[in-house]
Design a protein around this motif. Structure first.
Motif, PDB file in Angstrom:
ATOM      1  N   THR A  56       6.951  -0.873  -9.525  1.00 45.53           N
ATOM      2  CA  THR A  56       8.361  -1.203  -9.717  1.00 45.53           C
ATOM      3  C   THR A  56       9.194  -0.561  -8.617  1.00 45.53           C
ATOM      4  O   THR A  56       9.020   0.609  -8.280  1.00 45.53           O
ATOM      5  CB  THR A  56       8.860  -0.689 -11.080  1.00 45.53           C
ATOM      6  OG1 THR A  56       8.040  -1.265 -12.102  1.00 45.53           O
ATOM      7  CG2 THR A  56      10.315  -1.069 -11.301  1.00 45.53           C
ATOM      8  N   ARG A  57      10.083  -1.357  -8.031  1.00 48.34           N
ATOM      9  CA  ARG A  57      10.988  -0.845  -6.995  1.00 48.34           C
ATOM     10  C   ARG A  57      12.414  -1.121  -7.433  1.00 48.34           C
ATOM     11  O   ARG A  57      12.669  -1.921  -8.320  1.00 48.34           O
ATOM     12  CB  ARG A  57      10.743  -1.531  -5.642  1.00 48.34           C
ATOM     13  CG  ARG A  57       9.385  -1.257  -5.051  1.00 48.34           C
ATOM     14  CD  ARG A  57       9.165  -2.034  -3.759  1.00 48.34           C
ATOM     15  NE  ARG A  57       9.122  -3.474  -3.987  1.00 48.34           N
ATOM     16  CZ  ARG A  57      10.000  -4.323  -3.516  1.00 48.34           C
ATOM     17  NH1 ARG A  57      11.030  -3.909  -2.806  1.00 48.34           N
ATOM     18  NH2 ARG A  57       9.880  -5.621  -3.766  1.00 48.34           N
TER      19      ARG A  57
ATOM     20  N   TYR B 122       3.705   5.896  11.551  1.00 49.72           N
ATOM     21  CA  TYR B 122       4.934   6.389  12.185  1.00 49.72           C
ATOM     22  C   TYR B 122       6.146   5.581  11.729  1.00 49.72           C
ATOM     23  O   TYR B 122       7.234   6.136  11.509  1.00 49.72           O
ATOM     24  CB  TYR B 122       4.812   6.311  13.710  1.00 49.72           C
ATOM     25  CG  TYR B 122       3.872   7.333  14.315  1.00 49.72           C
ATOM     26  CD1 TYR B 122       3.500   8.477  13.629  1.00 49.72           C
ATOM     27  CD2 TYR B 122       3.361   7.141  15.599  1.00 49.72           C
ATOM     28  CE1 TYR B 122       2.646   9.407  14.195  1.00 49.72           C
ATOM     29  CE2 TYR B 122       2.501   8.076  16.169  1.00 49.72           C
ATOM     30  CZ  TYR B 122       2.144   9.208  15.466  1.00 49.72           C
ATOM     31  OH  TYR B 122       1.296  10.127  16.027  1.00 49.72           O
ATOM     32  N   ILE B 123       5.980   4.279  11.587  1.00 49.97           N
ATOM     33  CA  ILE B 123       7.081   3.419  11.146  1.00 49.97           C
ATOM     34  C   ILE B 123       7.386   3.640   9.671  1.00 49.97           C
ATOM     35  O   ILE B 123       8.547   3.765   9.266  1.00 49.97           O
ATOM     36  CB  ILE B 123       6.757   1.934  11.415  1.00 49.97           C
ATOM     37  CG1 ILE B 123       6.656   1.676  12.924  1.00 49.97           C
ATOM     38  CG2 ILE B 123       7.822   1.021  10.792  1.00 49.97           C
ATOM     39  CD1 ILE B 123       6.168   0.294  13.280  1.00 49.97           C
ATOM     40  N   ASN B 124       6.348   3.711   8.841  1.00 48.93           N
ATOM     41  CA  ASN B 124       6.543   3.886   7.402  1.00 48.93           C
ATOM     42  C   ASN B 124       7.244   5.193   7.064  1.00 48.93           C
ATOM     43  O   ASN B 124       8.022   5.259   6.106  1.00 48.93           O
ATOM     44  CB  ASN B 124       5.196   3.816   6.675  1.00 48.93           C
ATOM     45  CG  ASN B 124       4.791   2.387   6.348  1.00 48.93           C
ATOM     46  OD1 ASN B 124       5.575   1.618   5.809  1.00 48.93           O
ATOM     47  ND2 ASN B 124       3.566   2.031   6.688  1.00 48.93           N
ATOM     48  N   ARG B 125       6.977   6.234   7.833  1.00 50.74           N
ATOM     49  CA  ARG B 125       7.567   7.539   7.564  1.00 50.74           C
ATOM     50  C   ARG B 125       9.098   7.502   7.609  1.00 50.74           C
ATOM     51  O   ARG B 125       9.761   8.274   6.919  1.00 50.74           O
ATOM     52  CB  ARG B 125       7.076   8.572   8.585  1.00 50.74           C
ATOM     53  CG  ARG B 125       5.624   8.993   8.435  1.00 50.74           C
ATOM     54  CD  ARG B 125       5.306  10.035   9.500  1.00 50.74           C
ATOM     55  NE  ARG B 125       3.877  10.276   9.639  1.00 50.74           N
ATOM     56  CZ  ARG B 125       3.365  11.100  10.556  1.00 50.74           C
ATOM     57  NH1 ARG B 125       4.173  11.746  11.396  1.00 50.74           N
ATOM     58  NH2 ARG B 125       2.059  11.277  10.628  1.00 50.74           N
TER      59      ARG B 125
ATOM     60  N   ARG C 239       2.079  10.026  -3.735  1.00 54.81           N
ATOM     61  CA  ARG C 239       0.938  10.312  -2.848  1.00 54.81           C
ATOM     62  C   ARG C 239       1.168   9.696  -1.466  1.00 54.81           C
ATOM     63  O   ARG C 239       0.227   9.344  -0.767  1.00 54.81           O
ATOM     64  CB  ARG C 239      -0.347   9.743  -3.458  1.00 54.81           C
ATOM     65  CG  ARG C 239      -0.761  10.380  -4.777  1.00 54.81           C
ATOM     66  CD  ARG C 239      -1.839   9.553  -5.477  1.00 54.81           C
ATOM     67  NE  ARG C 239      -2.980   9.291  -4.625  1.00 54.81           N
ATOM     68  CZ  ARG C 239      -3.879   8.317  -4.855  1.00 54.81           C
ATOM     69  NH1 ARG C 239      -3.721   7.517  -5.912  1.00 54.81           N
ATOM     70  NH2 ARG C 239      -4.898   8.143  -4.033  1.00 54.81           N
ATOM     71  N   GLU C 240       2.448   9.533  -1.096  1.00 53.73           N
ATOM     72  CA  GLU C 240       2.743   8.856   0.170  1.00 53.73           C
ATOM     73  C   GLU C 240       2.169   9.573   1.382  1.00 53.73           C
ATOM     74  O   GLU C 240       1.953   8.952   2.433  1.00 53.73           O
ATOM     75  CB  GLU C 240       4.250   8.652   0.342  1.00 53.73           C
ATOM     76  CG  GLU C 240       5.070   9.926   0.437  1.00 53.73           C
ATOM     77  CD  GLU C 240       5.541  10.433  -0.906  1.00 53.73           C
ATOM     78  OE1 GLU C 240       6.536  11.185  -0.920  1.00 53.73           O
ATOM     79  OE2 GLU C 240       4.926  10.078  -1.935  1.00 53.73           O
ATOM     80  N   ASP C 241       1.894  10.892   1.251  1.00 48.68           N
ATOM     81  CA  ASP C 241       1.290  11.624   2.365  1.00 48.68           C
ATOM     82  C   ASP C 241      -0.121  11.139   2.664  1.00 48.68           C
ATOM     83  O   ASP C 241      -0.668  11.431   3.731  1.00 48.68           O
ATOM     84  CB  ASP C 241       1.251  13.128   2.055  1.00 48.68           C
ATOM     85  CG  ASP C 241       2.640  13.751   2.066  1.00 48.68           C
ATOM     86  OD1 ASP C 241       3.564  13.106   2.613  1.00 48.68           O
ATOM     87  OD2 ASP C 241       2.802  14.858   1.538  1.00 48.68           O
TER      88      ASP C 241
ATOM     89  N   LEU D   2       0.832  -1.203   0.000  1.00 49.28           N
ATOM     90  CA  LEU D   2       0.000   0.000   0.000  1.00 49.28           C
ATOM     91  C   LEU D   2       0.868   1.255   0.000  1.00 49.28           C
ATOM     92  O   LEU D   2       0.664   2.181  -0.810  1.00 49.28           O
ATOM     93  CB  LEU D   2      -0.932  -0.003   1.217  1.00 49.28           C
ATOM     94  CG  LEU D   2      -1.719   1.289   1.470  1.00 49.28           C
ATOM     95  CD1 LEU D   2      -2.598   1.639   0.280  1.00 49.28           C
ATOM     96  CD2 LEU D   2      -2.556   1.174   2.734  1.00 49.28           C
ATOM     97  N   TYR D   3       1.851   1.307   0.898  1.00 44.13           N
ATOM     98  CA  TYR D   3       2.688   2.506   0.997  1.00 44.13           C
ATOM     99  C   TYR D   3       3.482   2.736  -0.283  1.00 44.13           C
ATOM    100  O   TYR D   3       3.556   3.859  -0.793  1.00 44.13           O
ATOM    101  CB  TYR D   3       3.643   2.381   2.192  1.00 44.13           C
ATOM    102  CG  TYR D   3       4.308   3.695   2.559  1.00 44.13           C
ATOM    103  CD1 TYR D   3       3.727   4.544   3.497  1.00 44.13           C
ATOM    104  CD2 TYR D   3       5.496   4.092   1.960  1.00 44.13           C
ATOM    105  CE1 TYR D   3       4.315   5.757   3.833  1.00 44.13           C
ATOM    106  CE2 TYR D   3       6.099   5.303   2.282  1.00 44.13           C
ATOM    107  CZ  TYR D   3       5.512   6.120   3.222  1.00 44.13           C
ATOM    108  OH  TYR D   3       6.097   7.327   3.540  1.00 44.13           O
ATOM    109  N   ASP D   4       4.069   1.675  -0.831  1.00 47.59           N
ATOM    110  CA  ASP D   4       4.889   1.835  -2.039  1.00 47.59           C
ATOM    111  C   ASP D   4       4.044   2.159  -3.263  1.00 47.59           C
ATOM    112  O   ASP D   4       4.516   2.817  -4.192  1.00 47.59           O
ATOM    113  CB  ASP D   4       5.722   0.578  -2.277  1.00 47.59           C
ATOM    114  CG  ASP D   4       6.911   0.502  -1.351  1.00 47.59           C
ATOM    115  OD1 ASP D   4       7.368   1.563  -0.894  1.00 47.59           O
ATOM    116  OD2 ASP D   4       7.379  -0.612  -1.068  1.00 47.59           O
ATOM    117  N   SER D   5       2.786   1.704  -3.279  1.00 45.73           N
ATOM    118  CA  SER D   5       1.894   2.072  -4.375  1.00 45.73           C
ATOM    119  C   SER D   5       1.617   3.572  -4.348  1.00 45.73           C
ATOM    120  O   SER D   5       1.610   4.240  -5.386  1.00 45.73           O
ATOM    121  CB  SER D   5       0.576   1.294  -4.273  1.00 45.73           C
ATOM    122  OG  SER D   5       0.800  -0.092  -4.415  1.00 45.73           O
TER     123      SER D   5
END
Length: 370
Positions: free
Chosen positions: A165-166, A301-304, A106-108, A97-100
């Motif tokens: 893609t990463r 908090y962790i993803n940030r 749009r990570e915010d 979800l976060y990487d998408s």
């Protein structure tokens, strides 16, 4: 999760004591723990979509085993398979979800989307609470049969996912690289360490309450239908509050939000453990309101502060700590319940979670920049 409102009743109907129930869940936690970090790393290297497909298949097999199993050992086999499957899903879903969002710049929006996902999930579980309670009136095994069909739906859902893609890191794959990531997150990076630890403590607390709450309802002599309704209302509460989590965090800030979560979760155990009455269920609703705030915010908090290349591994470390604590604490609290009483075990759990939450928040406040 059609089975959640009646699963403790199901265990007791099959002759399991509270200690055996919590031991079963503790072994499930160990099964998750053994593969938690490797599966997260596997998701980072091999792909989040592939691990979600594998986890969905194992989840379906686990519920098939539950549907045909009997007694402690039959349920143990199901719990081990479910635990392995869960290890492949946990961490990979939030990382995808976060990487998408990151891919679309749009990570915010992650906290908003994670909150919405949690809300929808709890609304679904609220509906499942009603249906599960009604199915249990046929037999306590009936919800497991239907749960198998629902679990199967995760397989085509996972197949339809699109992974962004990463930057490739397959050349880094290996056990030593896993250790390097663990060392960085737990030893080298103090900010990431204490955010992971605090999130894991709260995760363990909510997991523990999920299993104790049904035993609490049973001691109040509530029927499966009423338990299903209460489970529905509690999950609706989580869903509604989770939808507002981003606004709550924005208004309070990180430290005050963390204090609200730590005190709120611990107080839920303490208050419920102090009373054994139908009106004390009101305290459960307060607990679940705080849970609705906690889960999406603490993941955010962790993803940030985590890089995409190791995101699933780091989130899996959080889940690893949750399951490790529960694997130790769960069977102990189950034994304490059988030895003394459920309410005294709940109160003791509240004291434990309050102390370790306070320690974590102290260090978070100490290292966070003003």
């Amino acid at each position: 999760m059609l089975i959640m409102p009646i699963i403790v009743l199901f265990y007791q109907d099959n002759g399991l004591s509270m200690q055996e129930i919590m031991t079963l869940k503790g072994i499930n936690a160990v099964a998750v723990v053994l593969l938690e970090i490797p599966s997260g790393y596997f998701a980072d290297v091999w792909g989040r979509k592939q691990t979600l497909i594998l986890g969905s298949i194992l989840g379906t097999v686990g519920f098939v085993l539950y549907s045909i199993g009997y007694g402690f050992w039959g349920f143990l086999a199901a719990e081990i398979v479910l635990g392995i499957g869960q290890s492949f899903i946990s961490g990979s879903d939030s990382a995808l979800l976060y990487d998408s969002l990151l891919h679309d710049k749009r990570e915010d929006e992650y906290l908003k989307q994670e909150s919405r996902q949690m809300s929808i999930g709890n609304f679904a579980e609220a509906l499942a609470g009603i249906i599960g309670g009604l199915l249990a009136s046929i037999s306590l095994r009936t919800p497991f049969l239907f749960q198998t069909g629902i679990a199967f739906l995760a397989i085509p859902a996972a197949l339809l996912l699109v992974e962004p893609t990463r930057s490739a890191q397959k050349e880094k794959a290996g056990f030593l690289h896993i250790l390097h990531i663990v060392k960085y997150a737990i030893i080298d990076n103090a900010q990431l360490r204490w955010n992971i630890v605090f999130s894991a403590i709260i995760g363990c607390a909510t997991l523990s309450m999920a299993w104790f709450i049904q035993a609490y309802f049973v001691e109040l002599n509530l029927t499966p239908e009423i338990i299903g309704i209460l489970w529905t209302l509690l999950n609706l509460t989580v869903g509604l509050v989770a939808w507002s989590a981003p606004r709550i965090e924005q208004k309070l800030g990180k430290i005050r939000t963390s204090l609200l979560i730590g005190i709120g979760i611990s107080s839920g155990f303490l208050l419920i453990g102090s009373f054994q009455s139908i009106w004390a269920i009101a305290f459960l609703f307060l607990f679940y309101m705080v849970r609705g705030v906690a889960t999406p915010i603490l993941k955010d908090y962790i993803n940030r502060i985590t890089e995409s290349e190791v995101r699933a591994t780091v989130l899996s470390m959080r889940n690893f700590i949750i399951r490790t604590i529960f694997a130790i604490l769960g069977p102990f609290l189950g034994w304490y319940t059988d030895k003394w009483s459920l309410t005294s075990a709940l109160f003791l759990a509240g004291v434990i979670f309050l102390i370790i939450s306070a320690i974590s928040i102290f260090f978070i406040r100490k290292i966070e920049k003003p």
